[in-house]
Design an enzyme around this catalytic site. Sequence first.
Site, short mmCIF file in Angstrom:
data_model
loop_
_atom_site.label_atom_id
_atom_site.label_comp_id
_atom_site.label_asym_id
_atom_site.label_seq_id
_atom_site.Cartn_x
_atom_site.Cartn_y
_atom_site.Cartn_z
N ASP A 1 -4.73 7.57 -1.34
CA ASP A 1 -5.68 6.74 -0.59
C ASP A 1 -7.09 6.84 -1.18
OD1 ASP A 1 -3.94 5.67 1.32
OD2 ASP A 1 -4.01 7.52 2.49
N HIS B 1 0.84 -1.20 0.00
CA HIS B 1 0.00 0.00 0.00
C HIS B 1 0.88 1.25 0.00
CE1 HIS B 1 -3.59 2.41 1.31
NE2 HIS B 1 -2.63 3.17 1.83
N GLU B 2 1.89 1.28 0.88
CA GLU B 2 2.76 2.45 0.97
C GLU B 2 3.70 2.54 -0.23
OE1 GLU B 2 2.09 4.70 3.06
OE2 GLU B 2 0.62 3.45 4.08
N HIS C 1 2.11 4.40 -3.00
CA HIS C 1 2.21 5.85 -2.77
C HIS C 1 3.58 6.36 -3.19
CE1 HIS C 1 -1.54 6.30 -0.68
NE2 HIS C 1 -1.19 5.63 0.39
#
Length: 943
Positions: free
Chosen positions: A175, A164-165, A168
């Site tokens: 998000d 998830h990170e 980014h």
Amino acid sequence: MTHRDNVGPLGSLKFVTLLVALIPEFLFLGAGVQLQDNGYNGLLVAINPQVSEDQNLIANIKEMITEASFYLFNATKRRVFFRNIKILIPATWKANNYSKVKQELYEKANVIVTDWYGVHGDDPYTLQYRGCGKEGKYIHFTSNFLINDDLTAGYGPRGRVFVHEWAHLRWGVFDEYNDEKPFYINGQNQIKVTRCSSDITGIFVCEKGPCPQENCIISKLFKEGCMFIYNSTQNATASIMFMQSLSSVVEFCNAHTHNQEAPNLQNQMCSLRSAWDVIADSADFNHSCAMNGTEFPPPPVFSLIQAGDKVVCLVLDVSSKMAEADRLLRLQQAAEFYLMQIVEIHTFVGIISFNSKGEIRAQLHQINSDDDRKLLVSHLPMTVSAEAETSICSGLKKGFEVVEKLKGKAYGSVMILVTSGNDEHVGNCLLTVLSSGSTIHSIALGSSVVKNLDELSHHTGGLKFFVPDKSNSNSMTDAFSRISSGTGDIFQQRIQLESTGENVKPHHQLKNTVTLDNSVGNDTTFLVTWQTSGPPEIALFDPNGRKYYANNFTTNPALQTARLCIPGTAKPGLWTYTLNNTHHSLQALKVTVTSRASSSAMPPATVEAFVERDSTHFPQPVMIYANVRKGIYPILNATVTATIEPEAADPVALDLFDNGAGADIIKNDGIYSRYFFSFAVNGRYSLKVHVSHSPSISGLAYSIPGSRAMYVPGYIANGNIQMNAPRKSAGRSEEEPKWGFSRVSSGGSFSVLGVPAGPHPDVFPPCKITDLHAVKVEEEVTLFWTAPGEDYDQGHANSYEIRISKSLQNIQDDFNNAILVNTSKLNPQQAGTKEVFTFSPKLLTSGPDHQPDGETQESHRIYVAIRAIDRNSLKSAVSNIAQASLFIPPNSAPILARDNLILKGVLTAVGLIGIICLTIVVTHCILNRKKRADKKKNGIKLI
């Protein structure tokens, strides 16, 4: 400093040829993360020196990234995985047969691990300072997140959180949830939960348990304490950027599953595009193909590295060109400042001078006292040679020779290279430099320095600076001040509080104040330098009025410096200094103030200045950034001013903002930004940032805006609500500073080409509007945004073009043919001002706005976009796309669709039963009335 992922176009063909021929392992030194054959190499995870030693932390980092590699490989459809990872162990941990660092530094890490907690405790987050599709700065984990297995209940498995990170950081997606707007009303007038995809199911939960959704609604708003709890078992496979913790979630939202109506950052920042669409457009995917077969990639290979002794070598040009514009004197002053104040204790330092040949002036000497520092200062070159020729390679090779005497290799060493020479043969030693494992920080003096000098810094991960030939410029000292050990131990590093210089007329004075806040104060030093004649008359006053004069300063007449070290911890508050020019000629006077943290329990405020790219070509602007923080907390409402000095023109001052508009991506994240395009000349530009903060203005943020992994409050499992422990909140123990603060930081240099001679044509359009919002109020729609400028984010635009559509595809793909809104009464305001505009959307009901296939006419949704136009009809890029509900039928309350089928079924059943009962009652009443009427009729007849 320049961001590590950008390579300027100044490198020569010879450099490129050499790089292609180099051993592959050298290609990744200083270059950040590289994708090769579907695998990422060069990922650096760094543990902060303040983190307590724990071998479980290393084991869990390995386990997390190994799990993440396979999860990422599947999520990207067999496109990418993690191959080689380095974990930087703090020097404060015991040696354990770790490999030695080469050019790896905490400050350059892609992932950092600290014990500094945000207001949301252990939330993993990524600092994103650029737009959609652009790389972020770093991923942050707390050590507790990596060690405490109880946290996986709320965040999910660590490997999934890492992916998830990573999305980014690497691909610039955002998000898909929104804690501030967890619900919204969709185009069909239904209450929906902010999520992606819409197929993820759950139920509403009030303060005391499950409840009908109408119990959570008050005038179409939601009661505090209401939330939507998701089922632990799902069929939906997307999305990782929404809730990676769900076991069914194994992919990113794509064009088919993406929820474009959800009010989240992904839709705002990426103009309603799905995360997968953005990822698929990245350079990683453009330059790679999916792996064939069905086999999994190999697990990642981890290298544990640890910094050894800190080793620095000054490599200083003494060619005849250093005699021009007082270059040698300014170098001596800055080098003395570095040796006496900046370089950390226990560091080994050597000194080299060079012209056409290198000369060792000082072998490595460890700094353990002020006497050691003074000894090294005495070895600084005091004269220039008659020789104009320079050989940077000769100087660097002598530097390597010196540092290799310590442990046989130059791994982990630092070269501070200062030169004014035009050496066209720098490329001859590129292979030697890269294989040395040393980091090269370059400081270029004057305009004749060879362009390839920058490549040495870039390819070794070093910083690069430019010092203009101006007597009142303090850029040389600022450059040396910016070069720290890079360990991440902010409590040991010098903080620069002040840096200023002026040409002071005879019998005039330079007077100013500098603020010392209570987070600094140890080893506070005031340095005064001058260029001609004798020292100025000095007066310094502390906050209590105590006076220090020139005789309290330690003066070095040969280097024309005067230094005062405040004993103990300097008093917080305003310190006032006055420098009187008592001579009969113009005097260039400069002041530099530095200090260290006053306590290891409270991190001091810091500022890091940088630009987005090494170089640009007119008219492409440069984006300037300043990261202002206290630990991990953003500092808000600061006054941030960038000073940009070109080679041969006056400095330009530019205010930076953290307002979420123009060059600034996210409001109140502590990163202040601005476009710079006032290019006066071709060549190098030096950047310095001043930050000040008033004690009367609240400055510490109580959260960290931006991108973070969702903490799930609980799940529905087997029909039961299972709540997780409340998310840890670190809170705030420290008070707002009473005195404000001041900071200064050099941002390195950048280069500009293609600047036309003479007056510039107007080629700068207004900047893109990125914060457009739309709100439906009764029968009208009100728009909110931040005004752009005539030129990017400066001045004010001439007009706005607003277009609307009921079709998202229409306004995305064909903005020019969407319905035009009348803006004749809308006059653009000054850049940075909040704009408000209200209009009636009635023209949509009869306008020629066609729906594409798949979109129904029942959609009660409006899509709006805007662009600004300047006086010469230059147009900005189309803004982010805003959306709002349109016509809500009167007296109708929104209802939830598909999110509570049981409730809907119960309500339907109750309704049917009620109708049946009502029918029976009515029929019974009619029959009774008829029976009574018949009896009455019969009674009359009997009479």
